[in-house]
Scaffold this motif. Structure first.
Motif, PDB file in Angstrom:
ATOM      1  N   THR A  54     -12.591   1.059   6.290  1.00  0.00           N
ATOM      2  CA  THR A  54     -11.133   0.519   7.119  1.00  0.00           C
ATOM      3  C   THR A  54     -11.579  -1.074   8.146  1.00  0.00           C
ATOM      4  O   THR A  54     -12.224  -1.696   8.007  1.00  0.00           O
ATOM      5  CB  THR A  54     -10.940   0.913   8.917  1.00  0.00           C
ATOM      6  OG1 THR A  54     -11.181   2.617   8.411  1.00  0.00           O
ATOM      7  CG2 THR A  54     -10.130   0.821   9.454  1.00  0.00           C
ATOM      8  N   THR A  55     -10.604  -2.280   6.831  1.00  0.00           N
ATOM      9  CA  THR A  55     -10.986  -3.067   7.177  1.00  0.00           C
ATOM     10  C   THR A  55      -9.378  -3.862   6.661  1.00  0.00           C
ATOM     11  O   THR A  55      -8.277  -3.266   6.246  1.00  0.00           O
ATOM     12  CB  THR A  55     -11.208  -4.071   6.125  1.00  0.00           C
ATOM     13  OG1 THR A  55     -11.535  -5.351   6.918  1.00  0.00           O
ATOM     14  CG2 THR A  55     -10.770  -3.620   4.882  1.00  0.00           C
ATOM     15  N   PRO A  56      -8.770  -4.496   7.805  1.00  0.00           N
ATOM     16  CA  PRO A  56      -7.584  -5.434   7.799  1.00  0.00           C
ATOM     17  C   PRO A  56      -6.535  -5.538   6.813  1.00  0.00           C
ATOM     18  O   PRO A  56      -7.792  -6.360   6.385  1.00  0.00           O
ATOM     19  CB  PRO A  56      -6.684  -5.885   9.041  1.00  0.00           C
ATOM     20  CG  PRO A  56      -8.636  -6.351   9.342  1.00  0.00           C
ATOM     21  CD  PRO A  56      -8.595  -4.964   9.142  1.00  0.00           C
ATOM     22  N   ILE A  57      -6.081  -5.721   6.391  1.00  0.00           N
ATOM     23  CA  ILE A  57      -5.500  -6.342   4.657  1.00  0.00           C
ATOM     24  C   ILE A  57      -4.059  -7.316   4.880  1.00  0.00           C
ATOM     25  O   ILE A  57      -3.009  -6.679   5.807  1.00  0.00           O
ATOM     26  CB  ILE A  57      -5.269  -5.261   3.854  1.00  0.00           C
ATOM     27  CG1 ILE A  57      -4.215  -4.446   3.458  1.00  0.00           C
ATOM     28  CG2 ILE A  57      -6.295  -4.961   3.155  1.00  0.00           C
ATOM     29  CD1 ILE A  57      -3.791  -3.609   2.058  1.00  0.00           C
ATOM     30  N   SER A  58      -3.354  -8.263   4.033  1.00  0.00           N
ATOM     31  CA  SER A  58      -2.403  -8.670   4.538  1.00  0.00           C
ATOM     32  C   SER A  58      -1.299  -8.081   4.390  1.00  0.00           C
ATOM     33  O   SER A  58      -1.655  -7.340   4.070  1.00  0.00           O
ATOM     34  CB  SER A  58      -2.559 -10.129   3.855  1.00  0.00           C
ATOM     35  OG  SER A  58      -2.047  -9.487   2.173  1.00  0.00           O
ATOM     36  N   PRO A  59      -0.300  -8.622   5.217  1.00  0.00           N
ATOM     37  CA  PRO A  59       1.201  -7.052   5.040  1.00  0.00           C
ATOM     38  C   PRO A  59       1.417  -7.831   2.950  1.00  0.00           C
ATOM     39  O   PRO A  59       1.698  -6.891   2.974  1.00  0.00           O
ATOM     40  CB  PRO A  59       1.659  -8.451   5.335  1.00  0.00           C
ATOM     41  CG  PRO A  59       1.216  -9.001   6.713  1.00  0.00           C
ATOM     42  CD  PRO A  59      -0.228  -9.739   5.979  1.00  0.00           C
ATOM     43  N   ALA A  60       0.747  -8.923   2.410  1.00  0.00           N
ATOM     44  CA  ALA A  60       1.562  -9.237   1.608  1.00  0.00           C
ATOM     45  C   ALA A  60       1.376  -7.740   0.141  1.00  0.00           C
ATOM     46  O   ALA A  60       1.742  -7.140  -0.462  1.00  0.00           O
ATOM     47  CB  ALA A  60       1.667 -10.315   0.399  1.00  0.00           C
ATOM     48  N   TYR A  61      -0.212  -7.491   0.950  1.00  0.00           N
ATOM     49  CA  TYR A  61      -0.671  -7.035  -0.318  1.00  0.00           C
ATOM     50  C   TYR A  61      -0.460  -5.485   0.342  1.00  0.00           C
ATOM     51  O   TYR A  61      -0.301  -4.580  -0.708  1.00  0.00           O
ATOM     52  CB  TYR A  61      -2.544  -6.658   0.157  1.00  0.00           C
ATOM     53  CG  TYR A  61      -3.082  -7.910  -0.796  1.00  0.00           C
ATOM     54  CD1 TYR A  61      -3.640  -7.986  -2.146  1.00  0.00           C
ATOM     55  CD2 TYR A  61      -3.676  -8.815  -0.208  1.00  0.00           C
ATOM     56  CE1 TYR A  61      -3.653  -8.402  -3.341  1.00  0.00           C
ATOM     57  CE2 TYR A  61      -4.352  -9.973  -1.571  1.00  0.00           C
ATOM     58  CZ  TYR A  61      -4.841  -9.890  -2.397  1.00  0.00           C
ATOM     59  OH  TYR A  61      -5.215 -10.271  -2.775  1.00  0.00           O
ATOM     60  N   ALA A  62      -0.467  -4.997   1.263  1.00  0.00           N
ATOM     61  CA  ALA A  62      -0.250  -3.501   1.540  1.00  0.00           C
ATOM     62  C   ALA A  62       1.244  -3.815   1.361  1.00  0.00           C
ATOM     63  O   ALA A  62       2.000  -2.083   0.602  1.00  0.00           O
ATOM     64  CB  ALA A  62       0.442  -3.562   3.470  1.00  0.00           C
ATOM     65  N   LYS A  63       2.347  -4.846   0.848  1.00  0.00           N
ATOM     66  CA  LYS A  63       3.937  -3.879   0.898  1.00  0.00           C
ATOM     67  C   LYS A  63       3.110  -3.982  -0.843  1.00  0.00           C
ATOM     68  O   LYS A  63       4.060  -3.663  -1.174  1.00  0.00           O
ATOM     69  CB  LYS A  63       4.401  -5.557   1.027  1.00  0.00           C
ATOM     70  CG  LYS A  63       5.795  -5.306   0.158  1.00  0.00           C
ATOM     71  CD  LYS A  63       6.632  -6.608   0.549  1.00  0.00           C
ATOM     72  CE  LYS A  63       8.042  -6.531   0.193  1.00  0.00           C
ATOM     73  NZ  LYS A  63       8.594  -7.712  -0.603  1.00  0.00           N
ATOM     74  N   GLN A  64       2.373  -4.775  -1.896  1.00  0.00           N
ATOM     75  CA  GLN A  64       2.482  -4.668  -2.560  1.00  0.00           C
ATOM     76  C   GLN A  64       1.672  -3.365  -2.932  1.00  0.00           C
ATOM     77  O   GLN A  64       2.383  -1.972  -4.305  1.00  0.00           O
ATOM     78  CB  GLN A  64       1.763  -5.783  -3.613  1.00  0.00           C
ATOM     79  CG  GLN A  64       1.234  -5.430  -5.196  1.00  0.00           C
ATOM     80  CD  GLN A  64       0.251  -6.732  -5.172  1.00  0.00           C
ATOM     81  OE1 GLN A  64       0.210  -7.513  -4.777  1.00  0.00           O
ATOM     82  NE2 GLN A  64      -0.020  -6.962  -6.780  1.00  0.00           N
ATOM     83  N   VAL A  66      -8.940  -3.423  -4.328  1.00  0.00           N
ATOM     84  CA  VAL A  66     -10.472  -4.767  -4.159  1.00  0.00           C
ATOM     85  C   VAL A  66      -9.739  -5.675  -4.129  1.00  0.00           C
ATOM     86  O   VAL A  66     -10.773  -6.259  -2.572  1.00  0.00           O
ATOM     87  CB  VAL A  66     -10.715  -3.684  -5.610  1.00  0.00           C
ATOM     88  CG1 VAL A  66     -12.063  -5.440  -6.122  1.00  0.00           C
ATOM     89  CG2 VAL A  66     -11.217  -2.582  -6.472  1.00  0.00           C
ATOM     90  N   GLU A  67      -9.247  -6.474  -4.447  1.00  0.00           N
ATOM     91  CA  GLU A  67      -8.741  -7.258  -3.811  1.00  0.00           C
ATOM     92  C   GLU A  67      -8.513  -7.618  -2.357  1.00  0.00           C
ATOM     93  O   GLU A  67      -8.825  -8.594  -2.035  1.00  0.00           O
ATOM     94  CB  GLU A  67      -7.157  -8.187  -5.069  1.00  0.00           C
ATOM     95  CG  GLU A  67      -6.982  -9.418  -5.572  1.00  0.00           C
ATOM     96  CD  GLU A  67      -6.161 -10.078  -6.097  1.00  0.00           C
ATOM     97  OE1 GLU A  67      -4.788 -10.500  -6.206  1.00  0.00           O
ATOM     98  OE2 GLU A  67      -5.737  -9.847  -7.187  1.00  0.00           O
ATOM     99  N   ALA A  68      -7.583  -6.896  -1.942  1.00  0.00           N
ATOM    100  CA  ALA A  68      -7.138  -7.075  -0.764  1.00  0.00           C
ATOM    101  C   ALA A  68      -8.016  -6.718   0.662  1.00  0.00           C
ATOM    102  O   ALA A  68      -8.429  -7.726   0.721  1.00  0.00           O
ATOM    103  CB  ALA A  68      -5.863  -5.737  -0.133  1.00  0.00           C
ATOM    104  N   ILE A  69      -9.426  -5.643  -0.123  1.00  0.00           N
ATOM    105  CA  ILE A  69      -9.917  -6.160   0.910  1.00  0.00           C
ATOM    106  C   ILE A  69     -10.888  -7.289   0.662  1.00  0.00           C
ATOM    107  O   ILE A  69     -11.424  -7.775   2.077  1.00  0.00           O
ATOM    108  CB  ILE A  69     -10.819  -4.623   0.331  1.00  0.00           C
ATOM    109  CG1 ILE A  69     -10.323  -3.314   0.793  1.00  0.00           C
ATOM    110  CG2 ILE A  69     -12.127  -4.406   0.430  1.00  0.00           C
ATOM    111  CD1 ILE A  69     -11.035  -2.284   0.492  1.00  0.00           C
ATOM    112  N   THR A  70     -10.986  -6.815  -0.630  1.00  0.00           N
ATOM    113  CA  THR A  70     -12.336  -8.791  -0.542  1.00  0.00           C
ATOM    114  C   THR A  70     -11.639  -9.694  -0.295  1.00  0.00           C
ATOM    115  O   THR A  70     -11.877 -10.740   0.179  1.00  0.00           O
ATOM    116  CB  THR A  70     -11.920  -9.184  -2.306  1.00  0.00           C
ATOM    117  OG1 THR A  70     -12.856  -8.153  -2.881  1.00  0.00           O
ATOM    118  CG2 THR A  70     -12.763 -10.168  -2.349  1.00  0.00           C
ATOM    119  N   GLU A  71     -10.304  -9.766  -0.125  1.00  0.00           N
ATOM    120  CA  GLU A  71      -9.676 -11.331   0.879  1.00  0.00           C
ATOM    121  C   GLU A  71      -9.642 -11.390   1.952  1.00  0.00           C
ATOM    122  O   GLU A  71     -10.731 -12.220   2.683  1.00  0.00           O
ATOM    123  CB  GLU A  71      -8.125 -10.999   0.366  1.00  0.00           C
ATOM    124  CG  GLU A  71      -7.792 -12.520   1.167  1.00  0.00           C
ATOM    125  CD  GLU A  71      -6.004 -12.542   0.911  1.00  0.00           C
ATOM    126  OE1 GLU A  71      -5.587 -11.503   1.356  1.00  0.00           O
ATOM    127  OE2 GLU A  71      -5.844 -12.812  -0.075  1.00  0.00           O
TER     128      GLU A  71
END
Length: 70
Positions: free
Chosen positions: A14-24, A43-48
């Protein structure tokens, strides 16, 4: 420890991701993208989110900084 059929037990991260990644991710899911094909985006979203936004380093991991060569 391995679970049934020699697979590792499922882990929930559980980690917040950016709205852009969530939308994608949501758009890809709606388009019928498989879980396997979603994996690189997740993976990219979580890494960022986790590693690049000031989260503490997990034990045994270290950040590597590249400095320009003179």
């Amino acid at each position: 420890m391995l679970g049934q059929l020699g697979r590792r037990p499922h882990r929930t991260i559980t980690t917040p991701i950016s709205p852009a990644y969530a939308k994608q991710i949501l758009e890809l899911q709606e388009a019928g993208t498989t879980e396997e094909d979603l994996h690189p985006v997740v993976v990219e979203a979580i890494t960022e989110s986790y590693f690049r936004n000031g989260a503490p380093e997990p034990m045994g991991c270290a950040r590597i900084s590249r400095t320009p060569s003179p």
